[in-house]
Design a protein around this motif. Structure first.
Motif, mmCIF file in Angstrom:
data_model
loop_
_atom_site.group_PDB
_atom_site.id
_atom_site.type_symbol
_atom_site.label_atom_id
_atom_site.label_comp_id
_atom_site.label_asym_id
_atom_site.label_seq_id
_atom_site.Cartn_x
_atom_site.Cartn_y
_atom_site.Cartn_z
ATOM 1 N N GLY A 11 0.844 -1.185 0.000
ATOM 2 C CA GLY A 11 0.000 0.000 0.000
ATOM 3 C C GLY A 11 0.876 1.230 0.000
ATOM 4 O O GLY A 11 2.093 1.152 0.233
ATOM 5 N N ILE A 69 -0.930 -2.070 5.811
ATOM 6 C CA ILE A 69 -0.908 -0.617 5.814
ATOM 7 C C ILE A 69 -1.663 -0.068 7.020
ATOM 8 O O ILE A 69 -2.360 -0.778 7.736
ATOM 9 C CB ILE A 69 -1.517 -0.037 4.516
ATOM 10 N N HIS A 85 -6.083 6.928 5.538
ATOM 11 C CA HIS A 85 -6.010 5.704 6.349
ATOM 12 C C HIS A 85 -6.000 5.978 7.855
ATOM 13 O O HIS A 85 -5.735 5.065 8.646
ATOM 14 C CB HIS A 85 -4.763 4.865 6.007
#
Length: 525
Positions: free
Chosen positions: A27, A73, A115
């Protein structure tokens, strides 16, 4: 001392620890690690979901005894792998999860970075055994070395190392750690002596062999051969004492024949098992219970213990063997095992699940790795499927997640040259079906035996029993054969009544292929 980026330091220290394979999905936050992998001797297995990466690492660890490593990730990668971490924690499987997190001073602040997850480390601290956070490139090797050191010294459970993205990118002078593998704790000599006296006073002792003994099979067998004590393994301890050993009464607790035998005992020596509620909740253990485990929190947790010994299973067994040999203690295990326990598996048995398991058992090598899912046939396998070698029966027993079997089988196949077979139901298979593509990509000759009843049938059974009607258990399935073939896998359907004739040849052909084979068996268990 070399100048390395954080990503290079991760990979270099993993190589120092002897890691040769890792699972994951690249990622944007982990690309520094992946770039460093290109110049390393570590093979990488790209899965199709981070849950598959976690299950793959877990299956690799269970089949080999080595630490399963996976990269995820920040944020969704970490939450996706969380189920696999929970399963590995419950079942004492050694796993190292290395995740990124948002840049130093930007993580957990709610600014809306890509994220971003509220208290990411807190998530992992709630499900992993340990979680380490790194703020400097120079500290990366030590954090990874500390994780491996923890796994050496303690009950094997997943550990987590979290590294901010800017630390991975930054280059600093780094000193890698040359670590001497830690030795797990040995037993207390006085307690071993007391346990020996208790065994000498017992008339009808029983040895319960748990999953904590899988790396101490030689020590365990030496103890059994010396004492001829009757043995019951837990599901996790299957194969440590082979099912066909003269002293083996049963290959799991938690079913009626085993419970009846336990009830007849005046002492139980339990080694390397937590004596979990699932295994022993309905099994009365005698007051004279000697419990040996590396984890002190297990001793006395589920059953009152007359004598607890904290220590490594192998070292403790070696010490006990020496003492009982000096005392010339011997019991009637062979005779008692011959008169107790469940009936052996046979193809002619009336129970359809046991029939299918008998066909599998006869078709597979004695040390084949059977990787189970949470499904009816595997529930029967837990108590009735015999094994002849440790690390050959993998079952998501504690956490009890669906979707474990196939990706864990793929991880096991990457780590071992033994036969590996996945045993799964139609419901569980679709949880992680995407990683069939992983097995195709990496040429894994793993047969997947899929028992299809087009429902969440075991829940239907419970609903009918408790409520007299069912809800939300009928499911619409794809054509599994066509779907598997669309991935590039081999596939076929075998009718249940033809399983005894056709399944053995289908398995042989599957093991000879350089791609997975899905074998669908319609069932009405």
């Amino acid at each position: 001392m070399d100048t390395l980026t954080g990503g290079e330091a991760v990979v270099a220290q993993l190589e120092r620890e002897g890691v040769d394979v890792a699972f994951g999905i690249p990622g944007v936050h982990t690309l520094e690690i992946y770039d460093a992998l290109l110049d390393s001797g570590i093979d990488h297995v790209t899965t199709r979901h981070e849950q598959g990466a976690g299950f793959g690492a877990d299956g690799y660890a269970r089949a080999t005894g080595r630490v399963g490593v996976c990269f995820v990730i920040t944020g969704p990668g970490l939450t996706n792998v969380a189920t696999a971490v929970g399963q590995a924690y419950s079942d004492s499987s050694p796993m190292l999860v290395i995740s990124t997190t948002n840049a130093t001073n930007e993580a957990d602040r709610g600014k809306g970075h890509l994220h971003e997850l509220k208290d990411q480390q807190g998530v992992m601290e709630s499900i992993a055994a340990e979680s380490y956070h790194v703020d400097r490139v120079a500290d990366v090797p030590e954090a990874i070395a500390d994780a491996f050191d923890y796994l050496d010294r303690h009950r094997p459970r997943p550990v987590h190392v979290q590294i901010p993205t800017d630390v991975l990118e930054r280059a600093e002078p780094v000193e890698l750690v040359d670590r001497t593998p830690a030795t797990p704790p040995g037993p207390d000599t006085e307690r071993v002596e007391t346990a020996t006296e208790m065994l000498a006073d017992a008339e009808r002792p029983l040895l319960v062999v748990g999953g904590g003994t899988v790396d101490a099979a030689d020590s365990m067998r030496a103890f059994v051969d010396e004492t001829e004590m009757p043995v019951i393994t837990t599901a996790a301890g299957k194969g440590v004492v082979p099912a066909d050993h003269d002293c083996c009464v049963a290959t799991a607790l938690g079913h009626e024949p085993a419970a009846e035998f336990v009830a007849s005992r005046d002492l139980v020596l339990a080694v390397g098992t937590e004596l979990s509620a699932q295994d022993t909740g309905d099994t009365p253990l005698p007051d004279e219970l000697i419990h040996v485990d590396i984890d002190p929190t297990d001793i006395g947790n589920n059953h009152e213990t007359a004598m607890g010994i904290v220590g490594d299973a192998g070292a403790t067994l070696d010490a006990l063997t020496e003492r009982v040999s000096e005392r010339r203690l011997s019991f009637d295990g062979p005779a008692e095992a011959a008169d107790a326990g469940p009936e052996p598996l046979s193809i002619g048995v009336e129970d359809d699940r046991l029939h299918l398991l008998a066909v599998l058992r006869e078709a597979l090598d004695d040390d084949a790795v059977v990787v189970n899912d949470m499904t009816k046939v595997s529930y029967a396998a837990r108590t009735r499927f015999p094994t002849g070698a440790p690390r050959s029966f993998l079952f998501p027993r504690g956490f009890g997640t669906l979707g474990f079997s196939a990706p864990a089988a793929f991880g096991a196949a990457i780590g071992t040259d033994r036969q590996v077979v996945s045993l799964v139901g139609d419901g569980g298979s679709l949880f992680t079906i995407g990683d069939l593509a992983t097995a195709v990509q990496y040429d894994l000759g793993v047969p997947i035996v899929l028992c299809n009843d087009d429902s969440y049938d075991i829940l239907e059974d419970v609903q009918r029993r408790d409520y007299g009607r069912t809800m939300a258990t009928d499911i619409e399935n794809p054509d599994f054969v066509e779907m598997a073939e669309s991935f590039g896998a081999a596939a076929r359907r075998i009718e249940f009544e033809d399983a005894a004739d056709e399944l053995p040849d289908a398995l042989t052909a599957a093991f000879d292929r350089d791609r997975p084979t899905l074998i669908e068996v319609p069932v009405e268990f």
